[in-house]
Write an enzyme that holds these catalytic residues in place. Structure first.
Site, PDB file in Angstrom:
ATOM      1  N   CYS A 150       0.653  -1.146   0.233  1.00 54.63           N
ATOM      2  CA  CYS A 150       0.665  -0.320   0.117  1.00 54.63           C
ATOM      3  C   CYS A 150       0.703   1.305  -0.341  1.00 54.63           C
ATOM      4  CB  CYS A 150      -1.242  -0.027   1.195  1.00 54.63           C
ATOM      5  SG  CYS A 150      -2.142  -1.449   1.564  1.00 54.63           S
TER       6      CYS A 150
ATOM      7  N   ARG B  83       1.535   1.329  -5.768  1.00 51.87           N
ATOM      8  CA  ARG B  83       1.623   0.988  -5.082  1.00 51.87           C
ATOM      9  C   ARG B  83       0.616  -0.622  -4.367  1.00 51.87           C
ATOM     10  NH1 ARG B  83       6.250   1.171  -2.155  1.00 51.87           N
ATOM     11  NH2 ARG B  83       5.181   0.175  -0.719  1.00 51.87           N
TER      12      ARG B  83
ATOM     13  N   ASN C 232       0.887   0.492   5.619  1.00 53.91           N
ATOM     14  CA  ASN C 232       1.421  -0.410   5.285  1.00 53.91           C
ATOM     15  C   ASN C 232       2.108  -1.638   5.034  1.00 53.91           C
ATOM     16  OD1 ASN C 232       2.165  -2.032   2.501  1.00 53.91           O
ATOM     17  ND2 ASN C 232       4.030  -0.313   2.468  1.00 53.91           N
TER      18      ASN C 232
ATOM     19  N   LYS D 268       6.871  -9.562 -19.977  1.00 49.08           N
ATOM     20  CA  LYS D 268       6.297  -8.338 -20.272  1.00 49.08           C
ATOM     21  C   LYS D 268       5.220  -7.790 -20.759  1.00 49.08           C
ATOM     22  CE  LYS D 268       8.587  -5.860 -18.238  1.00 49.08           C
ATOM     23  NZ  LYS D 268       9.488  -6.561 -17.351  1.00 49.08           N
TER      24      LYS D 268
ATOM     25  N   GLU E 121       2.253  -9.534 -18.377  1.00 50.66           N
ATOM     26  CA  GLU E 121       2.049  -9.039 -17.140  1.00 50.66           C
ATOM     27  C   GLU E 121       1.258  -7.802 -17.941  1.00 50.66           C
ATOM     28  OE1 GLU E 121       4.501  -6.749 -14.608  1.00 50.66           O
ATOM     29  OE2 GLU E 121       6.761  -7.856 -16.376  1.00 50.66           O
TER      30      GLU E 121
ATOM     31  N   LYS F 158       3.575  -2.296  -7.830  1.00 50.76           N
ATOM     32  CA  LYS F 158       5.093  -2.209  -8.264  1.00 50.76           C
ATOM     33  C   LYS F 158       5.833  -2.963  -7.322  1.00 50.76           C
ATOM     34  CE  LYS F 158       8.055  -0.523 -10.238  1.00 50.76           C
ATOM     35  NZ  LYS F 158       8.325  -1.030 -11.794  1.00 50.76           N
TER      36      LYS F 158
HETATM   37  C1  AGP Z   1       8.168  -7.130 -13.429  1.00 47.26           C
HETATM   38  O1  AGP Z   1       7.657  -6.022 -14.947  1.00 47.26           O
HETATM   39  C2  AGP Z   1       6.931  -7.084 -11.976  1.00 47.26           C
HETATM   40  N1  AGP Z   1       7.157  -5.911 -11.375  1.00 47.26           N
HETATM   41  C3  AGP Z   1       7.845  -7.781 -10.836  1.00 47.26           C
HETATM   42  O2  AGP Z   1       7.739  -8.962 -11.788  1.00 47.26           O
HETATM   43  C4  AGP Z   1       9.142  -7.810 -10.435  1.00 47.26           C
HETATM   44  O3  AGP Z   1      10.378  -7.994 -11.169  1.00 47.26           O
HETATM   45  C5  AGP Z   1       9.620  -8.794  -9.331  1.00 47.26           C
HETATM   46  O4  AGP Z   1       8.442  -8.165  -8.193  1.00 47.26           O
HETATM   47  C6  AGP Z   1      10.294  -8.293  -8.737  1.00 47.26           C
HETATM   48  O5  AGP Z   1      10.410  -7.041  -7.723  1.00 47.26           O
HETATM   49  P1  AGP Z   1      11.691  -6.172  -7.084  1.00 47.26           P
HETATM   50  O6  AGP Z   1      13.042  -5.796  -7.864  1.00 47.26           O
HETATM   51  O7  AGP Z   1      11.043  -4.662  -6.487  1.00 47.26           O
HETATM   52  O8  AGP Z   1      11.807  -6.933  -6.450  1.00 47.26           O
END
Ligand code: AGP
Length: 609
Positions: free
Chosen positions: A2, A27, A99, A487, A490, A604
């Site tokens: 969050c 987030r 959060n 890519k 997702e 994210k």
């Molecule tokens: C990738 O586009 C995604 N957002 C997701 O797979 C991301 O790479 C994964 O959650 C790891 O996140 P981080 O690099 O912040 O640890």
């Protein structure tokens, strides 16, 4: 998962809170809310995107200059107005946003119900409001004491901002594991889950550590440790400029960040070079340590894991050191056998991904040296890793990572080259050549962005109703095809698979029929002919072949669409081929009219397991 924000100062809090929340929606965006201190504390919440909350607030008189806000990613209790934050204690004297996740919340509910507390939501957060209220009333020692006792009592992760009805001039915050940043300027004090939310107001920030509390006054911030003693903190300046946190004239953050890659790749390369030598000294890793490592373990999630797969090919071939790559969610529970002379590398953009953080702790528990490749300064993994190499991608807003991914590749190239040099697997001539090629990458990427974007947009517009796609390659091309496939999946919700090209005939080729989109990546000279013959096999089953190759590679006979990237060192092609792969994912999603920056079901930073 969050976003929290808070303000205590001279100005109307509601505008600052809503603006901050709009910068934190990546987030989590399934519900939101604010609480503003006026005569009483007004709490307004809404289900769905932030716009719903803004509509609700539009005609309300909220002139208070102290308030907190939240944008949610549901973990406990489905997205609803009732489960949205802020949450209040039974009698409304404690109001907070949170959060993170309280793991022992049920146990606390049982305890509090014995003290006649009632609960209106399904969230773990409401428990926090009541347990703070419980200690506040029981010990009459004030807000800080109540929060500190709570931090001792609860298990889990949290960043909280709390308002007490009895203390109208103060805003309290505390954290453990979840991200939090505190800002200060002449108009007041600010708190947020991430920099973009407060960058518009101040560049001067404090980093609050785990199990610390702070009181945000209208003109200063006071920090306390768990014993209630005051802690001195230094204000640090954030160097990111505001435009980086906003779209800079692009339609979406994803395409803005794709086009920022030459600059952030250059910045990251320069941060790892001292004159014409790789310089890892900022990580604190010594030459002796590097020489002592007998095994490398790379652990990460999602796209960061794909960087690890690329790095395995390069490290083993260049530095001749065995590398094992694991997804963090598996690594943390499979009781891995780790070589005491090993190095565990955790790659993470956010530095907050729960599985990667747990994998780090697992490695540390086994006494293995750890190195974090991290983009967010001051994040949990960065704080807890023995060594940290920061990538300089800047704030990455789009959920689908692009520029951070590219800077992580650079970090791994630098590590592979330096480890090979230190382990005497690389002579000075080849070392110098690798560094020269590395320094050319930003320009190589600019060429692709300048020359290929329109072509790829035209290609992608041919597939508005795409259902399936396959990505194939060998060696490093296979490694990067994993990222290409993710890519597309997702952001466009199109089902796609990435395969070692040599694997197809062991089953999957039965899925290829007329018009099936197959993206073949063939940049590795050693296996080029092999990959070409796999493309021929697919073509003969009716596949529509998009070939991503280095300049002048002979693939026109088998390809329906060719994307050439500039020639570079064999180890660095992932940095070039990933750009067309990102653009294909982006433009197919745009052609489907989907929300590119906030794809469904994703956030994210995945701060829960
Ligand atoms: C990738 O586009 C995604 N957002 C997701 O797979 C991301 O790479 C994964 O959650 C790891 O996140 P981080 O690099 O912040 O640890």
């Amino acid at each position: 998962m969050c976003g929290i924000v808070g303000y205590n100062g001279k100005n109307k809090a509601v505008d600052i809170l809503l603006d901050g929340l709009s910068k934190l929606e990546y987030r989590g965006y399934d519900s939101s809310g604010v609480a503003i201190k006026n005569e009483k504390i007004d709490v307004i919440k809404a289900k769905g995107k932030l716009t719903n909350l803004k509509e609700k607030i539009a005609n309300m008189e909220l002139n208070g200059t102290c308030g907190i806000g939240h944008t949610r990613w549901a973990t406990h209790g489905e997205p609803s107005e009732n489960n949205a934050h802020p949450h209040t204690s039974n009698d409304g004297s404690v109001v907070l946003v949170h959060n993170g996740i309280i793991e022992n919340y049920q146990e606390l509910i049982d305890k509090l119900e014995k003290h006649k507390y009632k609960f209106y939501s399904e969230t773990d957060t409401e428990v926090l409001a009541n347990i703070i209220d419980y200690y506040y009333k029981k010990y009459q020692m004030g807000p800080m004491d109540a929060i500190n006792r709570t931090m001792v009592r609860v298990r889990g992760s949290y960043a909280i901002a709390v308002m007490f009805k009895d203390h109208p001039d103060d805003l309290w915050v505390a954290r453990k594991d979840s991200p939090m940043i505190i800002g200060l300027n002449n108009d007041g004090a600010y708190v947020a889950s991430d920099v973009p939310a407060i960058l518009k107001y101040t560049r001067n920030v404090y980093y609050i550590d785990n199990m610390e509390t702070a009181c945000l006054k209208k003109n200063k911030v006071i920090f306390y440790d768990l014993n209630g003693d005051v802690i001195k903190k230094e204000l640090k300046e954030i160097k990111w400029d505001i435009s980086l946190a906003e779209k800079g004239g692009y339609e979406h953050f994803m395409i803005k960040e794709i086009n920022e890659q030459p600059e952030v790749v250059r910045k990251t390369i320069n941060s790892l070079l001292n004159e014409d030598n790789i310089d890892l000294s900022k990580t604190g890793l010594t030459i002796e340590e590097i020489r002592s490592f007998k095994q490398i373990y790379i652990v990460a999630c999602g796209s960061a894991y794909h960087v690890g797969v690329c790095a395995q090919y390069i490290l083993e071939d260049l530095a001749r050191i065995p590398v094992r790559v694991d997804t963090a969610s598996e690594f943390r529970y499979r009781n891995p056998i780790l070589d005491k002379k090993g190095l565990v590398i955790i790659i993470s953009q956010s530095g907050e991904t729960a599985d990667s953080l747990a994998a780090l702790r697992e490695a540390k528990k086994q006494g293995i040296k750890t190195l974090g490749i991290i983009n967010v300064v001051g994040s949990s993994i960065a704080r807890e890793a023995d060594h940290v190499l920061y990538t300089l991608a800047g704030p990455e807003i789009a959920v689908a990572t692009t520029k951070a991914f590219s800077t992580q590749l650079i970090a791994m190239y630098a590590i592979a080259i330096q480890f090979a040099k230190v382990k005497r697997k690389l002579n000075n001539k080849d070392y110098a050549k690798l560094i020269d090629d590395l320094k050319l990458l930003p320009d190589n990427i600019s060429v692709i962005l300048k020359d290929k974007q329109e072509d790829i947009q035209r290609l992608s517009s041919q597939f508005p109703n795409l259902q399936d796609a396959f990505y194939i390659g060998r060696g490093l091309d296979y490694a990067i095809s994993l990222e290409g496939s993710l890519k597309l999946k997702e952001v466009s919700y199109v089902h796609s698979e990435a395969y070692p090209a040599g694997e197809l005939k062991h089953g999957t080729i039965s899925l290829i029929e007329d018009g099936t989109l197959v993206i073949g990546i063939a940049t590795q000279d050693k296996v080029f002919e092999k990959t070409l013959s796999n493309l021929v096999e697919v073509k003969s089953r009716g596949g529509y072949i998009v070939s991503i190759v280095s300049k002048n590679a002979k693939v026109d006979k088998v390809s329906d669409f060719i994307i050439e990237v500039p020639k570079t060192n064999k180890y660095f092609y992932p940095s070039l081929t990933v750009v067309p792969l990102q653009l294909i994912g982006y433009y197919i999603t745009v052609s489907k009219g989907l929300d590119v920056d906030k794809p469904r079901n994703l956030a994210k930073s995945v701060t829960v397991e």
